[in-house]
Design an enzyme around this catalytic site. Sequence first.
Site, PDB file in Angstrom:
ATOM      1  CG  LEU A  93      21.819  49.838  43.300  1.00  0.00           C
ATOM      2  CD1 LEU A  93      20.676  48.905  43.701  1.00  0.00           C
ATOM      3  CD2 LEU A  93      21.395  51.289  43.421  1.00  0.00           C
TER       4      LEU A  93
ATOM      5  CE  LYS B 259      32.679  40.409  37.395  1.00  0.00           C
ATOM      6  NZ  LYS B 259      31.527  39.574  37.787  1.00  0.00           N
TER       7      LYS B 259
ATOM      8  CG  ASN C 214      34.087  39.584  42.373  1.00  0.00           C
ATOM      9  OD1 ASN C 214      34.920  38.915  42.997  1.00  0.00           O
ATOM     10  ND2 ASN C 214      32.907  39.882  42.882  1.00  0.00           N
TER      11      ASN C 214
ATOM     12  CG  ASP D 102      30.993  37.582  41.012  1.00  0.00           C
ATOM     13  OD1 ASP D 102      30.391  38.457  41.670  1.00  0.00           O
ATOM     14  OD2 ASP D 102      31.612  37.830  39.964  1.00  0.00           O
TER      15      ASP D 102
ATOM     16  CB  ALA E 131      27.429  29.151  29.750  1.00  0.00           C
TER      17      ALA E 131
ATOM     18  CB  ALA F 127      26.229  35.652  36.615  1.00  0.00           C
TER      19      ALA F 127
ATOM     20  N   GLY G 259      17.751  37.242  43.281  1.00  0.00           N
ATOM     21  CA  GLY G 259      19.124  37.591  42.942  1.00  0.00           C
ATOM     22  C   GLY G 259      19.788  38.531  43.921  1.00  0.00           C
TER      23      GLY G 259
END
Length: 310
Positions: A33, A88, A109, A125, A150, A153, A267
């Site tokens: 998105l 990343k 990112n 992030d 872990a 994110a 989130g």
Amino acid sequence: MRSSSETRRDTDATGTGTRVRTGLIGAGIGPSLSPALHEREGAAHGLDLTYRRLDLDVLGVAPDGVGDLLRRARAQGHAGLNITHPCKQRVIGHLDALAPDAAAIGAVNTVVIGTDGSMTGHNTDWTGFRDGWRAGLPGAATGRVVLLGAGGAGAAAAYAMAREGVGVLQVVDVDGDRAAALAASVTPHLAPGAQATGHPSPELAALLPGADGLVHATPVGMAEHPGLPFDPALLATRPWVAEIVYRPLDTALLGAARAAGCRTVDGGAMAVHQAAEAFRLFTGVAPDPARMLAHLAELITAEQEAARVA
């Protein structure tokens, strides 16, 4: 005259707006998105902003080809690119510089391309989690926080919690060694006297009842991975709950947490705030996170409606 650290922002052919080329590099990013989110915010500021998907799967490019894609985008006049799985970490070797936080986390990112062509890696992030957490859970206690998950994110959330002054961070993962590694990596960023420990998933039941808060950073709860990540009875002590899953915005975990009397933040907060910071880095323009949150909710609702009709 613009300095070399400024991003590429060119007056468009009409002379009435500013053209900004941005995009996303990753694998399987067709459903992202981000293009709509960035382009809508750009339009709100009078920018002619385009946000392209550079999907490794569609382009037939291996993850190690991320450097070639970056250089191609630079040649095309892009102001920068977002980077997602599986690039990343791989992208770091192709950059000219890293922002300190990106270096500390070991993941990028967002890449900003300067007017001199230099490429600098950032990590939005962690600031996305921090800013969403602050806005959604003001005054939340951080004496003892459990982080479930872990992965990438989780690493960003762990760094954010460390910077926010967590007293004890207990990292839990199905892979106990990965949890321990994340705890060790975040330890240098903790306040004096604070600590981070790693634990395998079976220990969650003993840890969560004593926690002030829970950060959930596993895929459980996503549309393709429905359900709860643990027995909701563990929420009886009413820790605050910060969710990282945002599709759907209202996960089963958030529903269970509210039923138990917990304060929660969904989130979407992290997703929007990380995008907002990337937008600022790309354009030099301060975005409106509240407007972006509303846009995200609209986009997700439309997506769900389309799925029901189909």
